[in-house]
Design an enzyme around this catalytic site. Structure first.
Site, PDB file in Angstrom:
ATOM      1  N   LYS A  16      29.124  45.051  52.146  1.00 22.31           N
ATOM      2  CA  LYS A  16      30.048  45.350  51.042  1.00 22.31           C
ATOM      3  C   LYS A  16      29.398  46.315  50.040  1.00 22.31           C
ATOM      4  O   LYS A  16      30.056  47.214  49.500  1.00 22.31           O
ATOM      5  CB  LYS A  16      30.471  44.061  50.321  1.00 22.31           C
TER       6      LYS A  16
ATOM      7  N   ARG B 118      21.803  27.127  54.068  1.00 29.67           N
ATOM      8  CA  ARG B 118      22.127  28.435  54.644  1.00 29.67           C
ATOM      9  C   ARG B 118      20.902  29.353  54.479  1.00 29.67           C
ATOM     10  O   ARG B 118      20.344  29.398  53.368  1.00 29.67           O
ATOM     11  CB  ARG B 118      23.335  28.976  53.872  1.00 29.67           C
TER      12      ARG B 118
ATOM     13  N   ILE C 273      43.447  36.878  50.419  1.00 33.08           N
ATOM     14  CA  ILE C 273      43.731  37.555  49.144  1.00 33.08           C
ATOM     15  C   ILE C 273      44.752  38.674  49.355  1.00 33.08           C
ATOM     16  O   ILE C 273      45.666  38.864  48.540  1.00 33.08           O
ATOM     17  CB  ILE C 273      42.438  38.116  48.512  1.00 33.08           C
TER      18      ILE C 273
ATOM     19  N   ASP D 191      46.669  45.536  59.271  1.00 37.52           N
ATOM     20  CA  ASP D 191      45.758  44.399  59.473  1.00 37.52           C
ATOM     21  C   ASP D 191      45.520  44.228  60.965  1.00 37.52           C
ATOM     22  O   ASP D 191      46.456  44.279  61.763  1.00 37.52           O
ATOM     23  CB  ASP D 191      46.374  43.135  58.861  1.00 37.52           C
TER      24      ASP D 191
ATOM     25  N   THR E 192      32.986  42.593  45.827  1.00 40.35           N
ATOM     26  CA  THR E 192      32.576  41.221  45.512  1.00 40.35           C
ATOM     27  C   THR E 192      31.381  41.193  44.556  1.00 40.35           C
ATOM     28  O   THR E 192      30.561  42.121  44.554  1.00 40.35           O
ATOM     29  CB  THR E 192      32.187  40.493  46.822  1.00 40.35           C
ATOM     30  N   ASP E 193      31.257  40.107  43.791  1.00 35.09           N
ATOM     31  CA  ASP E 193      30.083  39.942  42.925  1.00 35.09           C
ATOM     32  C   ASP E 193      28.799  39.790  43.748  1.00 35.09           C
ATOM     33  O   ASP E 193      27.703  39.929  43.214  1.00 35.09           O
ATOM     34  CB  ASP E 193      30.261  38.738  41.984  1.00 35.09           C
TER      35      ASP E 193
ATOM     36  N   TYR F 283      26.601  40.141  55.011  1.00 35.19           N
ATOM     37  CA  TYR F 283      27.930  40.376  54.426  1.00 35.19           C
ATOM     38  C   TYR F 283      27.827  41.206  53.148  1.00 35.19           C
ATOM     39  O   TYR F 283      28.458  42.262  53.011  1.00 35.19           O
ATOM     40  CB  TYR F 283      28.628  39.036  54.129  1.00 35.19           C
TER      41      TYR F 283
ATOM     42  N   ASP G  10      43.280  48.559  63.403  1.00 33.63           N
ATOM     43  CA  ASP G  10      41.927  48.539  62.847  1.00 33.63           C
ATOM     44  C   ASP G  10      41.794  49.628  61.782  1.00 33.63           C
ATOM     45  O   ASP G  10      42.141  50.790  62.038  1.00 33.63           O
ATOM     46  CB  ASP G  10      40.962  48.811  64.019  1.00 33.63           C
ATOM     47  N   ILE G  11      41.228  49.279  60.627  1.00 35.03           N
ATOM     48  CA  ILE G  11      41.014  50.318  59.598  1.00 35.03           C
ATOM     49  C   ILE G  11      40.020  51.376  60.069  1.00 35.03           C
ATOM     50  O   ILE G  11      39.985  52.472  59.512  1.00 35.03           O
ATOM     51  CB  ILE G  11      40.548  49.739  58.234  1.00 35.03           C
TER      52      ILE G  11
ATOM     53  N   ASN H  90      28.205  23.491  43.592  1.00 32.59           N
ATOM     54  CA  ASN H  90      29.004  23.076  44.752  1.00 32.59           C
ATOM     55  C   ASN H  90      29.240  21.569  44.732  1.00 32.59           C
ATOM     56  O   ASN H  90      30.300  21.086  45.136  1.00 32.59           O
ATOM     57  CB  ASN H  90      28.294  23.499  46.043  1.00 32.59           C
TER      58      ASN H  90
HETATM   59  P1  NAD Z   1      40.019  37.127  54.816  1.00 28.93           P
HETATM   60  O1  NAD Z   1      38.904  36.981  55.801  1.00 28.93           O
HETATM   61  O2  NAD Z   1      40.891  35.964  54.515  1.00 28.93           O
HETATM   62  O3  NAD Z   1      40.994  38.305  55.279  1.00 28.93           O
HETATM   63  C1  NAD Z   1      40.524  39.512  55.794  1.00 28.93           C
HETATM   64  C2  NAD Z   1      41.692  40.216  56.482  1.00 28.93           C
HETATM   65  O4  NAD Z   1      41.228  41.484  56.959  1.00 28.93           O
HETATM   66  C3  NAD Z   1      42.230  39.449  57.703  1.00 28.93           C
HETATM   67  O5  NAD Z   1      43.643  39.427  57.648  1.00 28.93           O
HETATM   68  C4  NAD Z   1      41.738  40.267  58.883  1.00 28.93           C
HETATM   69  O6  NAD Z   1      42.609  40.201  60.007  1.00 28.93           O
HETATM   70  C5  NAD Z   1      41.682  41.665  58.292  1.00 28.93           C
HETATM   71  N1  NAD Z   1      40.725  42.539  58.979  1.00 28.93           N
HETATM   72  C6  NAD Z   1      39.444  42.247  59.346  1.00 28.93           C
HETATM   73  N2  NAD Z   1      38.899  43.306  59.983  1.00 28.93           N
HETATM   74  C7  NAD Z   1      39.844  44.283  60.005  1.00 28.93           C
HETATM   75  C8  NAD Z   1      39.868  45.606  60.500  1.00 28.93           C
HETATM   76  N3  NAD Z   1      38.807  46.133  61.119  1.00 28.93           N
HETATM   77  N4  NAD Z   1      40.996  46.329  60.338  1.00 28.93           N
HETATM   78  C9  NAD Z   1      42.084  45.799  59.718  1.00 28.93           C
HETATM   79  N5  NAD Z   1      42.122  44.552  59.248  1.00 28.93           N
HETATM   80  C10 NAD Z   1      41.009  43.797  59.381  1.00 28.93           C
HETATM   81  O7  NAD Z   1      39.335  37.695  53.506  1.00 28.93           O
HETATM   82  P2  NAD Z   1      39.717  37.478  51.973  1.00 28.93           P
HETATM   83  O8  NAD Z   1      39.015  36.281  51.481  1.00 28.93           O
HETATM   84  O9  NAD Z   1      41.184  37.604  51.813  1.00 28.93           O
HETATM   85  O10 NAD Z   1      38.985  38.745  51.322  1.00 28.93           O
HETATM   86  C11 NAD Z   1      39.683  39.966  51.117  1.00 28.93           C
HETATM   87  C12 NAD Z   1      38.743  40.965  50.477  1.00 28.93           C
HETATM   88  O11 NAD Z   1      38.246  40.454  49.246  1.00 28.93           O
HETATM   89  C13 NAD Z   1      37.508  41.279  51.320  1.00 28.93           C
HETATM   90  O12 NAD Z   1      37.244  42.653  51.221  1.00 28.93           O
HETATM   91  C14 NAD Z   1      36.400  40.468  50.686  1.00 28.93           C
HETATM   92  O13 NAD Z   1      35.137  41.077  50.873  1.00 28.93           O
HETATM   93  C15 NAD Z   1      36.832  40.497  49.236  1.00 28.93           C
HETATM   94  N6  NAD Z   1      36.397  39.351  48.420  1.00 28.93           N
HETATM   95  C16 NAD Z   1      36.697  38.074  48.796  1.00 28.93           C
HETATM   96  C17 NAD Z   1      36.317  37.006  48.000  1.00 28.93           C
HETATM   97  C18 NAD Z   1      36.657  35.583  48.363  1.00 28.93           C
HETATM   98  O14 NAD Z   1      36.262  34.670  47.631  1.00 28.93           O
HETATM   99  N7  NAD Z   1      37.398  35.311  49.425  1.00 28.93           N
HETATM  100  C19 NAD Z   1      35.611  37.240  46.813  1.00 28.93           C
HETATM  101  C20 NAD Z   1      35.319  38.575  46.453  1.00 28.93           C
HETATM  102  C21 NAD Z   1      35.727  39.606  47.264  1.00 28.93           C
HETATM  103  P1  TYD Z   2      31.531  30.302  50.606  1.00 29.77           P
HETATM  104  O1  TYD Z   2      32.897  29.749  50.424  1.00 29.77           O
HETATM  105  O2  TYD Z   2      31.039  30.514  52.012  1.00 29.77           O
HETATM  106  O3  TYD Z   2      31.434  31.631  49.732  1.00 29.77           O
HETATM  107  P2  TYD Z   2      30.145  32.550  49.394  1.00 29.77           P
HETATM  108  O4  TYD Z   2      29.020  32.170  50.264  1.00 29.77           O
HETATM  109  O5  TYD Z   2      30.680  33.906  49.742  1.00 29.77           O
HETATM  110  O6  TYD Z   2      29.884  32.328  47.942  1.00 29.77           O
HETATM  111  O7  TYD Z   2      30.495  29.323  49.913  1.00 29.77           O
HETATM  112  C1  TYD Z   2      30.595  28.994  48.530  1.00 29.77           C
HETATM  113  C2  TYD Z   2      29.395  28.118  48.198  1.00 29.77           C
HETATM  114  O8  TYD Z   2      29.503  26.897  48.932  1.00 29.77           O
HETATM  115  C3  TYD Z   2      28.058  28.718  48.620  1.00 29.77           C
HETATM  116  O9  TYD Z   2      27.051  28.310  47.693  1.00 29.77           O
HETATM  117  C4  TYD Z   2      27.787  28.077  49.972  1.00 29.77           C
HETATM  118  C5  TYD Z   2      28.382  26.702  49.789  1.00 29.77           C
HETATM  119  N1  TYD Z   2      28.901  26.055  51.025  1.00 29.77           N
HETATM  120  C6  TYD Z   2      28.478  24.767  51.349  1.00 29.77           C
HETATM  121  O10 TYD Z   2      27.665  24.144  50.639  1.00 29.77           O
HETATM  122  N2  TYD Z   2      28.992  24.201  52.473  1.00 29.77           N
HETATM  123  C7  TYD Z   2      29.857  24.852  53.297  1.00 29.77           C
HETATM  124  O11 TYD Z   2      30.265  24.269  54.324  1.00 29.77           O
HETATM  125  C8  TYD Z   2      30.282  26.169  52.938  1.00 29.77           C
HETATM  126  C9  TYD Z   2      31.247  26.928  53.803  1.00 29.77           C
HETATM  127  C10 TYD Z   2      29.777  26.726  51.786  1.00 29.77           C
END
Ligand code: NAD
Ligand code: TYD
Length: 338
Positions: free
Chosen positions: A150, A268, A12, A33, A122-123, A146, A59-60, A245
């Site tokens: 958060k 899970r 993101i 990053d 995150t939600d 996780y 590192d942050i 899913n």
């Molecule tokens: P991601 O895992 O793809 O990316 C995380 C990035 O943070 C990576 O580039 C990693 O190198 C960097 N990082 C990790 N630890 C670090 C540290 N200590 N110092 C500096 N950089 C560091 O994650 P994403 O899916 O892009 O998520 C981004 C943000 O959005 C996160 O805070 C996550 O909690 C939040 N979020 C994600 C989702 C989703 O669906 N992916 C949904 C809601 C919220």
């Molecule tokens: P995920 O992408 O890990 O996001 P989150 O757990 O943060 O919502 O998973 C999305 C949904 O998919 C969650 O209900 C778990 C399910 N899931 C599977 O069923 N199989 C998989 O291999 C993964 C990674 C997730």
């Protein structure tokens, strides 16, 4: 605007960097990053050499490094350990980055001063909801390491606003999907497995529900919060696309074609059943709403993974392959086709 973006080499964060550099041409972006397994400079290829983008590896939680990047006008904190399954295997790293790292950023911001601090949350901090929608006033009830990390960060952010008057804003988005997502997450895992003709693993009965949000819609919500949000404000950003899913996996199978089967594997631990957000507050205060319909967004995402095979084949080699074999190998061998 001098902006410090953290985690901008992840899924993101890199989408946000691309959006800001293309739509706010006079902004200066520093991108901090650590390049963990999830960070990838290839995600920033399209902005390589951009005169307004400076990448800093670190590192942050490294306070001295963070302070050296000030003065800035705003921080947007995307950096996190982001995968629930990995947090179940090894929670400690999640506390180090998501809690202590966020605290280091907040405290540096307090010492140095700035006009906006956006925490990307995150939600999942609200826990699981069988029926209805979470609002920003719903109590925080996280249920995985996780989401607990958060939620802790969200509490710290609001405490820094309340206690020190730090101009903090929080966005809480639902599950994102789109280009450049690391294939440990559900949608890119399903898409890349389907493109390889492999089975599609679903936990439990496959009936858990997530509300899917296209990554660019989330980034526009984060940008709106940064530019128009009220300090101390919390904004739910949901996709308005609740799907089981199983529905997602079947949609991917239809779009990709080929021999892949959906296979149910053991659940899970602590698997949240359903997430769903009420986003009227973001609509009213920020004028934000998602614009990408799920079926169109999923088709665009599948097309992107088809066209970027080299990107995900590299990502799926090495560390990811070991993770995949250990996490899914025995489960898939013993799983049952849905
Ligand atoms: P991601 O895992 O793809 O990316 C995380 C990035 O943070 C990576 O580039 C990693 O190198 C960097 N990082 C990790 N630890 C670090 C540290 N200590 N110092 C500096 N950089 C560091 O994650 P994403 O899916 O892009 O998520 C981004 C943000 O959005 C996160 O805070 C996550 O909690 C939040 N979020 C994600 C989702 C989703 O669906 N992916 C949904 C809601 C919220
Ligand atoms: P995920 O992408 O890990 O996001 P989150 O757990 O943060 O919502 O998973 C999305 C949904 O998919 C969650 O209900 C778990 C399910 N899931 C599977 O069923 N199989 C998989 O291999 C993964 C990674 C997730």
């Amino acid at each position: 605007m001098r902006l410090l973006i953290t985690g901008g080499a992840g899924f993101i964060g890199s989408a946000f960097v691309r959006l800001v550099l293309s739509e706010r041409p006079d902004w200066q972006v520093a991108n901090l990053d650590l390049l963990t397994y999830a960070g990838n400079l290839e995600n920033l290829e399209t902005v390589e050499g951009h005169p307004h983008h400076r990448f800093v590896r670190g590192d942050i939680a490294n306070r001295a490094l963070v302070e050296s990047l000030f003065p800035v006008d705003a921080v947007v904190n995307f950096a996190a350990e982001s995968h629930v399954d990995r947090s179940i295997q090894d929670p400690e790293r999640f506390l180090a980055t998501n809690v202590l790292g966020t605290h280091a950023l907040l405290d540096a911001a307090r010492q140095k001063g700035l006009s906006r601090f956006v925490q990307v949350s995150t939600d999942e901090v609200y826990g699981s909801i069988e029926k209805g929608l979470f609002t920003e006033d719903s109590p925080l009830a996280p249920r995985s390491p996780y989401s607990a990390s958060k939620a802790a960060a969200d509490h710290l952010c609001l405490a820094y606003h309340h206690t020190y008057g730090l101009p903090v804003l929080i966005t809480r988005s639902s599950n994102n999907y789109g280009p450049y997502q690391f294939p440990e997450k559900l949608i890119p895992l399903l898409v890349t497995n389907a493109l390889e003709g492999k089975d599609l693993p679903l936990y439990g009965d496959g009936e858990n529900v997530r509300d899917w949000l296209f990554v660019e819609d989330n980034c526009r919500g984060v940008l709106a919060a940064l530019e128009r949000g009220r300090p101390g404000g919390v904004y739910n950003l949901g996709g308005g696309a609740q799907r089981t899913n199983r529905e997602v996996a079947e949609a991917v199978r239809r779009l990709v074609g080929g021999p892949s089967r959906v296979v149910l594997i053991p659940d899970r631990p602590g698997h949240d059943r359903r997430y769903a957000l009420d986003c009227r507050h973001a609509r009213r205060e920020l004028g934000w709403r998602p614009t990408t319909d799920f079926e169109a967004g999923l088709a665009a995402t599948v097309a992107w993974y088809r066209e970027h095979r080299a990107w995900w084949e590299r990502v799926k080699s090495g560390e990811y392959r070991r993770y995949y074999e250990a996490h899914y190998g025995p489960a898939l061998a013993a799983g049952s086709p849905a």
